[in-house]
Design a protein around this motif. Structure first.
Motif, short mmCIF file in Angstrom:
data_model
loop_
_atom_site.label_atom_id
_atom_site.label_comp_id
_atom_site.label_asym_id
_atom_site.label_seq_id
_atom_site.Cartn_x
_atom_site.Cartn_y
_atom_site.Cartn_z
N MET A 114 0.74 -1.40 0.01
CA MET A 114 0.00 -0.09 0.02
C MET A 114 0.78 1.29 0.02
O MET A 114 1.87 1.32 0.63
N SER A 115 0.65 2.24 -0.87
CA SER A 115 1.76 3.36 -1.02
C SER A 115 1.46 4.29 0.16
O SER A 115 0.33 4.19 0.57
N SER A 116 2.07 5.27 -0.02
CA SER A 116 2.17 6.44 0.97
C SER A 116 1.67 7.67 0.27
O SER A 116 2.08 7.71 -0.65
N ILE A 117 1.17 8.70 0.98
CA ILE A 117 0.57 9.91 0.09
C ILE A 117 0.82 10.90 0.89
O ILE A 117 0.45 10.86 2.25
N LEU A 118 1.57 11.88 0.64
CA LEU A 118 1.62 13.32 1.25
C LEU A 118 0.94 14.27 0.67
O LEU A 118 1.04 14.69 -0.72
N ILE A 119 0.14 14.91 1.36
CA ILE A 119 -0.79 16.03 0.86
C ILE A 119 -0.38 17.54 1.33
O ILE A 119 -0.16 17.58 2.89
N LYS A 120 0.10 18.26 0.73
CA LYS A 120 0.61 19.50 1.18
C LYS A 120 -0.25 20.60 1.13
O LYS A 120 -1.12 20.90 0.10
N ALA A 121 -0.44 21.39 2.25
CA ALA A 121 -1.06 22.59 2.19
C ALA A 121 -2.39 22.74 2.16
O ALA A 121 -3.04 23.66 1.31
N ALA A 122 -3.31 21.51 2.56
CA ALA A 122 -4.39 21.42 2.41
C ALA A 122 -5.23 22.39 3.36
O ALA A 122 -4.63 22.41 4.68
N PHE A 138 0.09 13.30 6.19
CA PHE A 138 0.73 12.01 5.74
C PHE A 138 -0.02 10.85 5.93
O PHE A 138 -0.47 10.47 6.94
N ILE A 139 -0.24 10.04 4.58
CA ILE A 139 -0.96 8.61 4.98
C ILE A 139 0.04 7.44 4.64
O ILE A 139 0.88 7.56 3.57
N LYS A 140 -0.21 6.69 5.35
CA LYS A 140 0.78 5.38 5.20
C LYS A 140 0.09 4.20 5.84
O LYS A 140 -0.63 4.11 6.67
N ASP A 141 0.26 3.21 4.88
CA ASP A 141 -0.52 1.90 5.25
C ASP A 141 -2.21 2.08 5.35
O ASP A 141 -2.56 1.35 6.23
N GLY A 142 -2.64 2.81 4.58
CA GLY A 142 -4.07 3.23 4.62
C GLY A 142 -4.54 4.29 5.70
O GLY A 142 -5.88 4.44 5.86
N LEU A 143 -3.41 4.58 6.67
CA LEU A 143 -3.90 5.24 7.74
C LEU A 143 -3.61 6.68 7.50
O LEU A 143 -2.49 6.91 7.10
N ILE A 144 -4.05 7.79 8.53
CA ILE A 144 -3.64 8.96 8.70
C ILE A 144 -2.59 9.00 9.82
O ILE A 144 -2.75 8.60 10.89
N GLU A 145 -1.30 9.08 9.34
CA GLU A 145 -0.18 9.17 10.09
C GLU A 145 0.11 10.09 10.94
O GLU A 145 0.46 10.39 12.12
#
Length: 444
Positions: free
Chosen positions: A1-9, A23-30
């Motif tokens: 499962m990929s990680s996602i970084l959302i910037k300046a939301a 920051f999202i990792k392994d399906g969860l908001i980390e």
């Protein structure tokens, strides 16, 4: 499962609006922090965009199994995701009706294989399946559905002894469709005697009347109070019903709750002249005064949740004369943007939209780790561009039925990205369909 970084939301969550990275990792908001500097598989620049918790729709009809010429779980979950809805709870009036645990398990298997959104399915109650209803797993099923008024699927429960047994013994939330059948039948016969087969859609709210709704809703509330039932009344359509519900008790402590649907907040009886059967729903869209009162009930917390009652039928079915045309229509793709339009009109705040479409369903149904933007919760998110206008037409309707009651409507806001259980499923009109949604679980 990929990680996602959302910037300046610009995050809309739990009554606050603030700018942050996420920051999202392994399906969860980390992590949720003002500035996060980590390497991620994907990075999304959210500058100027609003990030909402993904909507949880507690009432949809996706028509599978048995009615897949109208819709199916894949097509409708796809439309839902495009509309910012990341989780849905689907109703049992499919074919066959979901009246046994085996049939319920079959639907979960379809959801696991085909749904792009997170999913749960209601167990259906009939006049003679109480033993099956009581076997329902409270941890893995959203609730029990009781039709206390006839609708698509012939699942009317009108045996008072059966209703008493369900309300007395149900181990979990009961969701009800409330319209008094005797009143509807009486009104229908009266209109048939006067107009024959020439009844028109404008007469629909007079046949499925305010009194029919109130009689049934008040009866359900009385049964629930008598038996201390956890009752949730769906699609409130009248001003008169709103007084049945408490707005003082915190939602987590309420035993009786209510839902409003987007069509009862948007349309009124004046729209039948133009829209006809395209806005024929059960319960019926009623007067502008009812519409205004329902919105006020949402704002002052007499009504707890906003949902869709998404219920597609084919164009051919809806084009039939009033008496033959079924009730229901597709709404999951346009519900959130319609509420955002109401925000632009000054009718509702962004914080209240997040509350009623995400937080409240999660609290009401005790959904585990969803419905909020919190560290440790599943990453179910909808990203919105508030000033990105577009118009609904038949070419951009994603529901399988190919039409929408919103056709011709211009919306100011757009859903740009939807993340489901940590997976970017929708991005600027494109779908990433490799990661199906997850089964909802409940903290009961």
């Amino acid at each position: 499962m990929s990680s996602i970084l959302i910037k300046a939301a610009t995050i809309v969550n739990e009554g606050k609006i603030f700018e942050s990275d996420l920051f999202i990792k392994d399906g969860l908001i980390e992590r949720i922090e003002p500035s996060i500097d980590v390497k991620a598989d994907q990075e999304i620049n959210a500058e100027g965009k609003y990030l909402f918790p993904g909507c949880i729709d507690d009432q949809v009809h996706f028509r599978e199994p048995g009615l897949t010429y109208k819709a199916d779980i894949f097509t409708e979950s796809r439309a839902a995701v495009a509309g910012g809805i990341t989780s849905f709870m689907e109703m049992p009036n499919t074919v066959p009706n979901t009246l046994t645990q085996e049939l319920l398990a079959d639907k979960y298997a379809i959801g696991a294989a085909r749904s792009l959104a997170n999913y749960s399915f209601f167990m259906g109650a009939g006049n003679d399946n109480l033993e099956e209803v009581l076997k329902t797993d409270t941890r893995n099923v959203c609730g029990i559905k009781v039709f206390m008024g006839s609708s698509t699927g012939n699942m009317l429960v009108d045996n008072e002894k059966t209703l008493e047994g369900i309300f007395k013994n149900s181990p979990m939330l009961i969701a009800t469709h409330c319209e008094d059948e005797a009143t509807i039948r009486y009104n229908m016969e009266k209109f048939k005697a006067k107009y024959g087969d020439d009844i028109t859609p404008e007469m629909h709210p007079l046949i499925r009347s305010t009194e029919a709704c109130y009689l049934s809703s008040s009866f359900a509330v009385g049964l629930a109070k008598k038996n201390n039932t956890r009752l949730h009344i769906l699609h409130i359509s009248t001003a008169k019903e709103i007084g049945l519900f408490d707005n003082q008790t915190p939602l987590k402590d309420k035993r009786i709750t209510a839902e409003a649907c987007i069509h009862h907040l948007w349309f009124s009886d004046k729209d039948y002249t133009e829209k006809g059967n395209w806005i024929k729903w059960n319960p019926a869209v009623k007067t502008a005064a009812d519409c205004d009162a329902i919105l006020q009930g949402v704002l002052n917390n007499h009504i707890d949740i906003i949902a869709t009652d998404h219920a597609p039928h084919t164009i051919e079915e809806k084009e039939k004369p009033y008496l033959q045309a079924p009730s229901g229509g597709p709404l999951v793709q346009h519900a959130l943007v319609a509420l955002l339009e109401m925000y632009h009109q000054g009718k509702i705040s962004l914080e209240k939209i997040a509350e009623k479409m995400a937080h409240a369903p999660a609290i009401c149904f005790q959904v585990e780790k969803r419905g909020f933007i919190r560290e440790g919760y599943f990453a179910d998110l909808a990203m919105i561009e508030l000033n990105r206008p577009w118009a609904v037409n038949h070419l951009n309707v994603l529901s399988k039925c190919g039409w929408s009651p919103f056709e011709g409507q211009k919306f100011k806001s757009s859903v740009t990205h939807t993340i489901v259980s940590g997976n970017l499923v929708y991005e600027n009109g494109n779908f990433h369909e490799i990661s199906p949604g997850q089964r909802l679980t409940f903290a009961r």
